[in-house]
Design a protein around this motif. Structure first.
Motif, PDB file in Angstrom:
ATOM      1  N   THR A  13       0.853  -1.184   0.000  1.00 14.46           N
ATOM      2  CA  THR A  13       0.000   0.000   0.000  1.00 14.46           C
ATOM      3  C   THR A  13       0.892   1.237   0.000  1.00 14.46           C
ATOM      4  O   THR A  13       2.085   1.164   0.281  1.00 14.46           O
ATOM      5  CB  THR A  13      -0.906   0.033   1.244  1.00 14.46           C
ATOM      6  N   VAL A  14       0.294   2.379  -0.285  1.00 12.25           N
ATOM      7  CA  VAL A  14       1.044   3.631  -0.250  1.00 12.25           C
ATOM      8  C   VAL A  14       1.591   3.868   1.158  1.00 12.25           C
ATOM      9  O   VAL A  14       2.740   4.287   1.326  1.00 12.25           O
ATOM     10  CB  VAL A  14       0.159   4.809  -0.719  1.00 12.25           C
ATOM     11  N   VAL A  15       0.812   3.557   2.176  1.00  6.45           N
ATOM     12  CA  VAL A  15       1.257   3.757   3.562  1.00  6.45           C
ATOM     13  C   VAL A  15       2.453   2.865   3.883  1.00  6.45           C
ATOM     14  O   VAL A  15       3.419   3.307   4.517  1.00  6.45           O
ATOM     15  CB  VAL A  15       0.097   3.508   4.557  1.00  6.45           C
ATOM     16  N   GLN A  16       2.432   1.614   3.445  1.00  2.30           N
ATOM     17  CA  GLN A  16       3.564   0.717   3.684  1.00  2.30           C
ATOM     18  C   GLN A  16       4.827   1.230   2.999  1.00  2.30           C
ATOM     19  O   GLN A  16       5.914   1.194   3.570  1.00  2.30           O
ATOM     20  CB  GLN A  16       3.235  -0.692   3.183  1.00  2.30           C
ATOM     21  N   ILE A  17       4.670   1.716   1.781  1.00  2.32           N
ATOM     22  CA  ILE A  17       5.816   2.246   1.050  1.00  2.32           C
ATOM     23  C   ILE A  17       6.344   3.508   1.746  1.00  2.32           C
ATOM     24  O   ILE A  17       7.554   3.692   1.876  1.00  2.32           O
ATOM     25  CB  ILE A  17       5.451   2.525  -0.425  1.00  2.32           C
ATOM     26  N   GLN A  18       5.432   4.351   2.216  1.00  2.47           N
ATOM     27  CA  GLN A  18       5.830   5.556   2.950  1.00  2.47           C
ATOM     28  C   GLN A  18       6.679   5.205   4.162  1.00  2.47           C
ATOM     29  O   GLN A  18       7.707   5.833   4.420  1.00  2.47           O
ATOM     30  CB  GLN A  18       4.595   6.305   3.452  1.00  2.47           C
ATOM     31  N   LYS A  19       6.250   4.215   4.917  1.00  3.02           N
ATOM     32  CA  LYS A  19       6.977   3.823   6.124  1.00  3.02           C
ATOM     33  C   LYS A  19       8.357   3.275   5.800  1.00  3.02           C
ATOM     34  O   LYS A  19       9.320   3.530   6.515  1.00  3.02           O
ATOM     35  CB  LYS A  19       6.181   2.790   6.919  1.00  3.02           C
ATOM     36  N   GLN A  20       8.475   2.520   4.720  1.00  2.00           N
ATOM     37  CA  GLN A  20       9.753   1.911   4.356  1.00  2.00           C
ATOM     38  C   GLN A  20      10.724   2.909   3.730  1.00  2.00           C
ATOM     39  O   GLN A  20      11.918   2.866   4.000  1.00  2.00           O
ATOM     40  CB  GLN A  20       9.535   0.753   3.376  1.00  2.00           C
ATOM     41  N   LEU A  21      10.205   3.789   2.873  1.00  2.00           N
ATOM     42  CA  LEU A  21      11.080   4.664   2.104  1.00  2.00           C
ATOM     43  C   LEU A  21      11.087   6.114   2.574  1.00  2.00           C
ATOM     44  O   LEU A  21      11.963   6.883   2.172  1.00  2.00           O
ATOM     45  CB  LEU A  21      10.696   4.621   0.619  1.00  2.00           C
ATOM     46  N   GLY A  22      10.088   6.501   3.367  1.00  2.00           N
ATOM     47  CA  GLY A  22      10.008   7.882   3.829  1.00  2.00           C
ATOM     48  C   GLY A  22       9.581   8.862   2.747  1.00  2.00           C
ATOM     49  O   GLY A  22       9.867  10.053   2.844  1.00  2.00           O
ATOM     50  N   TRP A  23       8.906   8.368   1.718  1.00  2.00           N
ATOM     51  CA  TRP A  23       8.473   9.215   0.607  1.00  2.00           C
ATOM     52  C   TRP A  23       7.061   9.724   0.847  1.00  2.00           C
ATOM     53  O   TRP A  23       6.269   9.106   1.557  1.00  2.00           O
ATOM     54  CB  TRP A  23       8.472   8.433  -0.698  1.00  2.00           C
ATOM     55  N   GLN A  24       6.720  10.823   0.207  1.00  2.00           N
ATOM     56  CA  GLN A  24       5.366  11.361   0.218  1.00  2.00           C
ATOM     57  C   GLN A  24       4.511  10.566  -0.782  1.00  2.00           C
ATOM     58  O   GLN A  24       5.047  10.014  -1.756  1.00  2.00           O
ATOM     59  CB  GLN A  24       5.380  12.840  -0.177  1.00  2.00           C
ATOM     60  N   PRO A  25       3.174  10.521  -0.564  1.00  2.00           N
ATOM     61  CA  PRO A  25       2.314   9.747  -1.474  1.00  2.00           C
ATOM     62  C   PRO A  25       2.444  10.148  -2.942  1.00  2.00           C
ATOM     63  O   PRO A  25       2.449   9.287  -3.825  1.00  2.00           O
ATOM     64  CB  PRO A  25       0.907  10.024  -0.945  1.00  2.00           C
ATOM     65  N   HIS A  26       2.550  11.441  -3.239  1.00  2.00           N
ATOM     66  CA  HIS A  26       2.653  11.860  -4.641  1.00  2.00           C
ATOM     67  C   HIS A  26       3.959  11.379  -5.273  1.00  2.00           C
ATOM     68  O   HIS A  26       4.006  11.062  -6.457  1.00  2.00           O
ATOM     69  CB  HIS A  26       2.493  13.375  -4.782  1.00  2.00           C
ATOM     70  N   THR A  27       5.012  11.265  -4.474  1.00  2.00           N
ATOM     71  CA  THR A  27       6.290  10.762  -4.973  1.00  2.00           C
ATOM     72  C   THR A  27       6.196   9.270  -5.270  1.00  2.00           C
ATOM     73  O   THR A  27       6.734   8.790  -6.273  1.00  2.00           O
ATOM     74  CB  THR A  27       7.408  11.033  -3.948  1.00  2.00           C
ATOM     75  N   ILE A  28       5.495   8.551  -4.421  1.00  4.38           N
ATOM     76  CA  ILE A  28       5.290   7.116  -4.610  1.00  4.38           C
ATOM     77  C   ILE A  28       4.529   6.865  -5.905  1.00  4.38           C
ATOM     78  O   ILE A  28       4.925   6.046  -6.736  1.00  4.38           O
ATOM     79  CB  ILE A  28       4.547   6.501  -3.414  1.00  4.38           C
ATOM     80  N   ARG A  29       3.432   7.600  -6.088  1.00  2.00           N
ATOM     81  CA  ARG A  29       2.627   7.403  -7.303  1.00  2.00           C
ATOM     82  C   ARG A  29       3.411   7.784  -8.561  1.00  2.00           C
ATOM     83  O   ARG A  29       3.287   7.124  -9.597  1.00  2.00           O
ATOM     84  CB  ARG A  29       1.322   8.168  -7.188  1.00  2.00           C
ATOM     85  N   ALA A  30       4.243   8.811  -8.476  1.00  2.00           N
ATOM     86  CA  ALA A  30       5.072   9.205  -9.625  1.00  2.00           C
ATOM     87  C   ALA A  30       6.092   8.116  -9.950  1.00  2.00           C
ATOM     88  O   ALA A  30       6.320   7.796 -11.127  1.00  2.00           O
ATOM     89  CB  ALA A  30       5.778  10.528  -9.335  1.00  2.00           C
ATOM     90  N   ALA A  31       6.704   7.530  -8.923  1.00  2.00           N
ATOM     91  CA  ALA A  31       7.682   6.457  -9.145  1.00  2.00           C
ATOM     92  C   ALA A  31       7.014   5.233  -9.768  1.00  2.00           C
ATOM     93  O   ALA A  31       7.580   4.599 -10.666  1.00  2.00           O
ATOM     94  CB  ALA A  31       8.360   6.084  -7.835  1.00  2.00           C
ATOM     95  N   ILE A  32       5.815   4.910  -9.313  1.00  2.00           N
ATOM     96  CA  ILE A  32       5.074   3.780  -9.891  1.00  2.00           C
ATOM     97  C   ILE A  32       4.721   4.087 -11.344  1.00  2.00           C
ATOM     98  O   ILE A  32       4.824   3.217 -12.213  1.00  2.00           O
ATOM     99  CB  ILE A  32       3.832   3.458  -9.048  1.00  2.00           C
ATOM    100  N   SER A  33       4.338   5.302 -11.624  1.00  3.44           N
ATOM    101  CA  SER A  33       4.037   5.708 -12.990  1.00  3.44           C
ATOM    102  C   SER A  33       5.263   5.567 -13.893  1.00  3.44           C
ATOM    103  O   SER A  33       5.160   5.092 -15.031  1.00  3.44           O
ATOM    104  CB  SER A  33       3.548   7.154 -12.995  1.00  3.44           C
ATOM    105  N   ARG A  34       6.439   5.949 -13.381  1.00  2.00           N
ATOM    106  CA  ARG A  34       7.680   5.786 -14.153  1.00  2.00           C
ATOM    107  C   ARG A  34       7.992   4.317 -14.403  1.00  2.00           C
ATOM    108  O   ARG A  34       8.459   3.951 -15.480  1.00  2.00           O
ATOM    109  CB  ARG A  34       8.840   6.458 -13.456  1.00  2.00           C
ATOM    110  N   LEU A  35       7.744   3.465 -13.401  1.00  8.46           N
ATOM    111  CA  LEU A  35       7.942   2.028 -13.608  1.00  8.46           C
ATOM    112  C   LEU A  35       7.047   1.533 -14.739  1.00  8.46           C
ATOM    113  O   LEU A  35       7.489   0.796 -15.622  1.00  8.46           O
ATOM    114  CB  LEU A  35       7.627   1.242 -12.332  1.00  8.46           C
ATOM    115  N   ARG A  36       5.783   1.930 -14.688  1.00  2.00           N
ATOM    116  CA  ARG A  36       4.838   1.511 -15.728  1.00  2.00           C
ATOM    117  C   ARG A  36       5.283   1.985 -17.104  1.00  2.00           C
ATOM    118  O   ARG A  36       5.206   1.236 -18.084  1.00  2.00           O
ATOM    119  CB  ARG A  36       3.443   2.049 -15.423  1.00  2.00           C
TER     120      ARG A  36
END
Length: 61
Positions: A13-36
């Motif tokens: 989940t976005v929350v799990q990723i936030q806890k592991q990486l310390g990223w903001q939700p918009h950064t997480i979604r942008a990184a996932i978009s780049r992966l795609r």
């Protein structure tokens, strides 16, 4: 590290990723978009209480 979290059987989940990486939700979604956009098949599962992202095994990896 993001790919490792997304390749877990249940994904992450976005929350799990936030806890592991310390990223903001918009950064997480942008990184996932780049992966795609680079061809990694990331699915979004909204069937549970929270949305989960995961890399679909065996497709384009």
């Amino acid at each position: 590290m993001l790919r490792k979290l997304l390749t877990r059987r249940t994904g992450a989940t976005v929350v799990q990723i936030q806890k592991q990486l310390g990223w903001q939700p918009h950064t997480i979604r942008a990184a996932i978009s780049r992966l795609r956009s680079s061809g990694v098949p990331v699915e979004l599962d909204r069937s549970g209480r929270v949305a989960r992202y995961r890399i679909v095994p065996g497709e384009g990896q």
